[in-house]
Design a protein around this motif. Sequence first.
Motif, PDB file in Angstrom:
ATOM      1  N   THR A   1      38.721  30.162  48.229  1.00 56.12           N
ATOM      2  CA  THR A   1      39.220  31.073  49.261  1.00 56.12           C
ATOM      3  C   THR A   1      38.409  32.358  49.281  1.00 56.12           C
ATOM      4  OG1 THR A   1      41.439  30.151  49.003  1.00 56.12           O
ATOM      5  CG2 THR A   1      41.262  32.278  50.117  1.00 56.12           C
TER       6      THR A   1
ATOM      7  N   GLN B   1      35.079  31.636  50.888  1.00 56.97           N
ATOM      8  CA  GLN B   1      35.245  31.439  52.326  1.00 56.97           C
ATOM      9  C   GLN B   1      35.442  32.761  53.057  1.00 56.97           C
ATOM     10  OE1 GLN B   1      38.451  28.622  52.357  1.00 56.97           O
ATOM     11  NE2 GLN B   1      37.091  26.862  52.123  1.00 56.97           N
TER      12      GLN B   1
ATOM     13  N   CYS C   1      30.654  26.831  52.573  1.00 62.28           N
ATOM     14  CA  CYS C   1      31.826  27.231  51.773  1.00 62.28           C
ATOM     15  C   CYS C   1      33.059  26.403  52.129  1.00 62.28           C
ATOM     16  CB  CYS C   1      32.110  28.719  51.960  1.00 62.28           C
ATOM     17  SG  CYS C   1      30.911  29.769  51.112  1.00 62.28           S
ATOM     18  N   PHE C   2      33.192  26.030  53.380  1.00 56.63           N
ATOM     19  CA  PHE C   2      34.333  25.214  53.773  1.00 56.63           C
ATOM     20  C   PHE C   2      34.176  23.765  53.314  1.00 56.63           C
ATOM     21  CE2 PHE C   2      35.556  28.852  56.043  1.00 56.63           C
ATOM     22  CZ  PHE C   2      36.886  28.702  56.404  1.00 56.63           C
TER      23      PHE C   2
ATOM     24  N   TRP D   1      34.693  23.786  49.349  1.00 61.24           N
ATOM     25  CA  TRP D   1      36.084  24.024  48.965  1.00 61.24           C
ATOM     26  C   TRP D   1      37.003  23.586  50.112  1.00 61.24           C
ATOM     27  CZ3 TRP D   1      32.291  27.675  47.691  1.00 61.24           C
ATOM     28  CH2 TRP D   1      32.063  27.800  46.319  1.00 61.24           C
ATOM     29  N   PRO D   2      37.280  22.280  50.203  1.00 56.93           N
ATOM     30  CA  PRO D   2      38.027  21.758  51.348  1.00 56.93           C
ATOM     31  C   PRO D   2      39.549  21.888  51.245  1.00 56.93           C
ATOM     32  CG  PRO D   2      37.376  19.961  49.927  1.00 56.93           C
ATOM     33  CD  PRO D   2      36.785  21.212  49.336  1.00 56.93           C
TER      34      PRO D   2
ATOM     35  N   THR E   1      41.842  24.776  50.652  1.00 56.61           N
ATOM     36  CA  THR E   1      42.243  26.177  50.493  1.00 56.61           C
ATOM     37  C   THR E   1      43.241  26.511  51.595  1.00 56.61           C
ATOM     38  OG1 THR E   1      40.522  27.048  51.951  1.00 56.61           O
ATOM     39  CG2 THR E   1      39.940  26.785  49.607  1.00 56.61           C
TER      40      THR E   1
ATOM     41  N   VAL F   1      41.542  26.523  55.043  1.00 61.81           N
ATOM     42  CA  VAL F   1      41.278  25.189  55.589  1.00 61.81           C
ATOM     43  C   VAL F   1      42.577  24.573  56.101  1.00 61.81           C
ATOM     44  CG1 VAL F   1      40.499  22.851  55.042  1.00 61.81           C
ATOM     45  CG2 VAL F   1      39.233  24.824  54.172  1.00 61.81           C
TER      46      VAL F   1
ATOM     47  N   CYS G   1      43.362  26.005  59.405  1.00 66.11           N
ATOM     48  CA  CYS G   1      42.471  25.504  60.458  1.00 66.11           C
ATOM     49  C   CYS G   1      42.829  24.086  60.897  1.00 66.11           C
ATOM     50  CB  CYS G   1      41.016  25.550  59.991  1.00 66.11           C
ATOM     51  SG  CYS G   1      40.378  27.224  59.835  1.00 66.11           S
TER      52      CYS G   1
END
Length: 172
Positions: free
Chosen positions: A99, A102, A137-138, A141-142, A144, A147, A150
Amino acid sequence: LVTFNFPAWSISVEFWTYLLFALCTWSLTGKSLLTTVAFALTSLVGLSFVVMAPEMSLTHADDHMFARCLFGFFLGALVRALAATQTRALPSRRGAAGTVFQVAAIAVALTVVGAVNDRSLWLEFFAPPAFALVILCFVLWPDTPIVRFCRVPPLLFLGTLSYSLHMVHVLV
């Protein structure tokens, strides 16, 4: 020549870019390091053509469209290739560290975009790498809170519509 629907230029250059991408990936199948290098070099070649242009710009709709597409698309392909090598190396793919990265990447991208103006148009060349950093970054780290936010249905729906709306927004 760009006519009534100027966003449509992207369709033709994307066709040729996708064809080049297919050729790269097909001819370099199983050679991940060479593929990564080919993506990086292709992106740099596209950037070089834009930078060497008399009116160097990433935002003027009818200047060096294919080179601009090569730069951005293959930068994205490079991010994907790099992410594939890094996902196994990260100790945790969730949590606070992701996080923080991101949020920092988003802050960098927004700062770059916000800083571009008529006197500092050269800063636009930092936008694609800044957004590539956000995407990296997304991908790394999928799982968080950002994410998960989103992935709410209204945002997914807007994402589904975004390209088609972009293609006809001038007509509308």
